[in-house]
Design a protein around this motif. Sequence first.
Motif, mmCIF file in Angstrom:
data_model
loop_
_atom_site.group_PDB
_atom_site.id
_atom_site.type_symbol
_atom_site.label_atom_id
_atom_site.label_comp_id
_atom_site.label_asym_id
_atom_site.label_seq_id
_atom_site.Cartn_x
_atom_site.Cartn_y
_atom_site.Cartn_z
ATOM 1 N N PHE A 1 -15.689 -32.668 4.322
ATOM 2 C CA PHE A 1 -14.368 -33.275 4.486
ATOM 3 C C PHE A 1 -13.303 -32.419 3.793
ATOM 4 C CE2 PHE A 1 -10.895 -35.916 2.989
ATOM 5 C CZ PHE A 1 -10.608 -36.748 4.066
ATOM 6 N N ILE A 2 -13.557 -32.042 2.552
ATOM 7 C CA ILE A 2 -12.598 -31.248 1.784
ATOM 8 C C ILE A 2 -12.392 -29.881 2.430
ATOM 9 C CG2 ILE A 2 -12.308 -29.999 -0.389
ATOM 10 C CD1 ILE A 2 -13.426 -32.424 -1.824
ATOM 11 N N LYS A 3 -13.474 -29.257 2.858
ATOM 12 C CA LYS A 3 -13.374 -27.926 3.457
ATOM 13 C C LYS A 3 -12.478 -27.951 4.687
ATOM 14 C CE LYS A 3 -16.163 -24.082 5.211
ATOM 15 N NZ LYS A 3 -17.530 -23.602 5.545
ATOM 16 N N GLU A 4 -12.599 -28.994 5.487
ATOM 17 C CA GLU A 4 -11.800 -29.061 6.706
ATOM 18 C C GLU A 4 -10.342 -29.410 6.401
ATOM 19 O OE1 GLU A 4 -12.326 -30.728 11.227
ATOM 20 O OE2 GLU A 4 -14.005 -30.158 9.953
ATOM 21 N N LEU A 5 -10.113 -30.402 5.551
ATOM 22 C CA LEU A 5 -8.749 -30.829 5.258
ATOM 23 C C LEU A 5 -7.951 -29.753 4.542
ATOM 24 C CD1 LEU A 5 -6.624 -33.034 5.416
ATOM 25 C CD2 LEU A 5 -7.618 -34.074 3.360
ATOM 26 N N THR A 6 -8.613 -28.922 3.745
ATOM 27 C CA THR A 6 -7.910 -27.875 3.009
ATOM 28 C C THR A 6 -7.977 -26.530 3.715
ATOM 29 O OG1 THR A 6 -9.853 -27.327 1.647
ATOM 30 C CG2 THR A 6 -8.363 -29.030 0.813
ATOM 31 N N GLY A 7 -8.558 -26.507 4.909
ATOM 32 C CA GLY A 7 -8.639 -25.275 5.673
ATOM 33 C C GLY A 7 -7.367 -24.988 6.443
ATOM 34 N N GLU A 8 -7.288 -23.811 7.029
ATOM 35 C CA GLU A 8 -6.055 -23.322 7.651
ATOM 36 C C GLU A 8 -5.513 -24.235 8.742
ATOM 37 O OE1 GLU A 8 -4.516 -19.402 10.181
ATOM 38 O OE2 GLU A 8 -6.234 -19.241 8.823
ATOM 39 N N THR A 9 -6.377 -24.694 9.645
ATOM 40 C CA THR A 9 -5.901 -25.492 10.778
ATOM 41 C C THR A 9 -5.174 -26.747 10.340
ATOM 42 O OG1 THR A 9 -7.660 -24.677 12.225
ATOM 43 C CG2 THR A 9 -6.606 -26.760 12.833
ATOM 44 N N TRP A 10 -5.825 -27.522 9.461
ATOM 45 C CA TRP A 10 -5.232 -28.797 9.058
ATOM 46 C C TRP A 10 -4.147 -28.630 8.010
ATOM 47 C CZ3 TRP A 10 -5.558 -32.715 12.126
ATOM 48 C CH2 TRP A 10 -6.636 -32.784 13.026
ATOM 49 N N GLN A 11 -4.191 -27.552 7.239
ATOM 50 C CA GLN A 11 -3.103 -27.299 6.297
ATOM 51 C C GLN A 11 -1.793 -27.016 7.029
ATOM 52 O OE1 GLN A 11 -2.766 -27.012 2.574
ATOM 53 N NE2 GLN A 11 -4.251 -28.602 3.036
ATOM 54 N N LYS A 12 -1.873 -26.288 8.125
ATOM 55 C CA LYS A 12 -0.666 -26.027 8.914
ATOM 56 C C LYS A 12 -0.117 -27.323 9.491
ATOM 57 C CE LYS A 12 -1.657 -21.263 10.383
ATOM 58 N NZ LYS A 12 -1.961 -20.407 11.555
ATOM 59 N N LYS A 13 -0.992 -28.146 10.023
ATOM 60 C CA LYS A 13 -0.569 -29.417 10.600
ATOM 61 C C LYS A 13 0.034 -30.329 9.536
ATOM 62 C CE LYS A 13 -3.984 -29.558 14.389
ATOM 63 N NZ LYS A 13 -3.070 -29.815 15.535
ATOM 64 N N LEU A 14 -0.594 -30.376 8.357
ATOM 65 C CA LEU A 14 -0.100 -31.219 7.270
ATOM 66 C C LEU A 14 1.276 -30.765 6.810
ATOM 67 C CD1 LEU A 14 -0.818 -33.552 5.249
ATOM 68 C CD2 LEU A 14 -1.615 -31.766 3.695
ATOM 69 N N ALA A 15 1.441 -29.457 6.673
ATOM 70 C CA ALA A 15 2.717 -28.913 6.214
ATOM 71 C C ALA A 15 3.850 -29.296 7.156
ATOM 72 C CB ALA A 15 2.624 -27.399 6.091
ATOM 73 N N LEU A 16 3.615 -29.194 8.452
ATOM 74 C CA LEU A 16 4.642 -29.525 9.431
ATOM 75 C C LEU A 16 4.894 -31.024 9.491
ATOM 76 C CD1 LEU A 16 3.669 -27.081 12.331
ATOM 77 C CD2 LEU A 16 5.699 -26.974 10.888
ATOM 78 N N ALA A 17 3.824 -31.801 9.374
ATOM 79 C CA ALA A 17 3.962 -33.258 9.468
ATOM 80 C C ALA A 17 4.664 -33.854 8.263
ATOM 81 C CB ALA A 17 2.585 -33.897 9.639
ATOM 82 N N MET A 18 4.438 -33.282 7.076
ATOM 83 C CA MET A 18 4.881 -33.915 5.841
ATOM 84 C C MET A 18 5.933 -33.117 5.069
ATOM 85 S SD MET A 18 2.915 -36.476 6.222
ATOM 86 C CE MET A 18 3.174 -37.373 4.716
ATOM 87 N N SER A 19 6.304 -31.934 5.576
ATOM 88 C CA SER A 19 7.235 -31.055 4.857
ATOM 89 C C SER A 19 6.704 -30.706 3.474
ATOM 90 C CB SER A 19 8.630 -31.696 4.746
ATOM 91 O OG SER A 19 9.210 -31.840 6.012
ATOM 92 N N TYR A 20 5.419 -30.477 3.385
ATOM 93 C CA TYR A 20 4.790 -30.032 2.150
ATOM 94 C C TYR A 20 4.504 -28.532 2.231
ATOM 95 C CZ TYR A 20 3.814 -34.868 0.651
ATOM 96 O OH TYR A 20 3.918 -36.173 0.246
ATOM 97 N N VAL A 21 4.167 -27.934 1.113
ATOM 98 C CA VAL A 21 3.783 -26.532 1.070
ATOM 99 C C VAL A 21 2.264 -26.457 1.183
ATOM 100 C CG1 VAL A 21 3.772 -24.426 -0.318
ATOM 101 C CG2 VAL A 21 5.763 -25.944 -0.376
ATOM 102 N N PRO A 22 1.734 -25.634 2.099
ATOM 103 C CA PRO A 22 0.278 -25.492 2.196
ATOM 104 C C PRO A 22 -0.317 -24.994 0.884
ATOM 105 C CG PRO A 22 1.367 -24.531 4.107
ATOM 106 C CD PRO A 22 2.450 -24.827 3.101
ATOM 107 N N ASN A 23 -1.622 -25.128 0.769
ATOM 108 C CA ASN A 23 -2.281 -24.840 -0.505
ATOM 109 C C ASN A 23 -2.500 -23.361 -0.791
ATOM 110 O OD1 ASN A 23 -4.329 -24.275 1.305
ATOM 111 N ND2 ASN A 23 -5.724 -25.871 0.569
#
Length: 422
Positions: A326-348
């Motif tokens: 779960f952690i590997k996927e959520l913190t990986g490139e694909t979902w980090q990009k999606k999270l950043a755009l969805a939430m206006s956060y900075v990727p890890n």
Amino acid sequence: MKHRPLALLGAMLLGTGLVACSSSAEGTGRDDSARTALDVWLMRDSVSDAFQEEFEAGFEKGHPDIDVRIQIQEWEGIGEKVTAALASNDAPDVIEVGNTQVAQYAQSGGLTDFSDKVAELGGDAWLKGLAEPGAWEGRQYGIPYYAANRVVIYRTDLFARAGIDAAAIKTRAQWLAATEKLNGDGVQGIYLPGQNWFALAGFVWDEGGDLATRDGDGWKGGLDSPEALRAMDFYKRLQSLGKGPKDSDESRPLQAEVVAKGEVAQVIAAPGGAKVIVQNNPGLKGKLGFFPIPGKTADAPGAVFTGGSDLVVPVAAAHQEEAYAFIKELTGETWQKKLALAMSYVPNTTVLAGAVASDPGAAAMAVGAANGHATPNTPQWAAVEAKNPVKDYMTAVLIGRDPEDEAAKASRSITTTLNSGS
């Protein structure tokens, strides 16, 4: 701030109501009784409903034997709740925690050690302000999830009227000169409360100092170092170019409301603060811009405190392999990009900063995040914040007391607290 960043940032950015939910197999013909139920605690405003739904569906498609059950937690009282969970025999499998909270949880021995997974997770590119506080005594327990930090929010109309190009401000000296030019004729060059110690910390780091440093087996407060004293001198000069109170912080009064009510050219805040300003004064819509806090020199942005979160796994968690997946996927490139755009956060990671290029506030935040720092990595830092001699020190200097004497007093307080073991 509960260290998490910017805990208040999420509320300012979003204000969305999230609902604890889990995927359902109803109507799919899938037998949930044969699947591993993975219990995950994420924090309020960490994800939107839409992102949560999309991630769960995507993860479960790739891991059909896992049933993700995300529960949204509140920041109020979360420390006690996590501590109790780590000491129990029924802990959730994955927990989101504020990045600077990791040390206190790791000290208890209740967290899984991921040191052997750092390379696999792309740890060489992690943001320092997330990765460093996620480690304890040389071992990595917290996996960087997302980051947020402060930027300069400015009035584009006031800058234009003064003939100032915000994009050209690259150094603190240029920033100070621009602020001096903006100040006057009914305009505050900047609204800076006297106790914004996160901003001061950035200036201290820019000068090469720190709030506290290792001293053998203990710690020593660092506000009385030459570097920190130079930082406080700069803060005093900047703070004088506005009408910010000398004896309170960003929340008393709420600085976004102050900016909304008057002619304030700049404020140091998380980008989401712009939305709050416009909510309080719709007339400022389209008149707010962002730039990274300038550095001491033009070759690097100003140092900033990195707020944000890490993901941890309790030692007592029943599903260690599934939690890691779960952690590997959520913190990986694909979902980090999606999270950043969805939430206006900075990727890890530093390599994904471009993911928020289309969001001016988040883009400015991402530039600063590359020079992000965390508070001293010790479980006792929370006790320092509880008393916060840094705030008292700042006010004392701003009202005219001797900086060296006050810095020495504050440093002694930090030293005593950090070495108390309480």
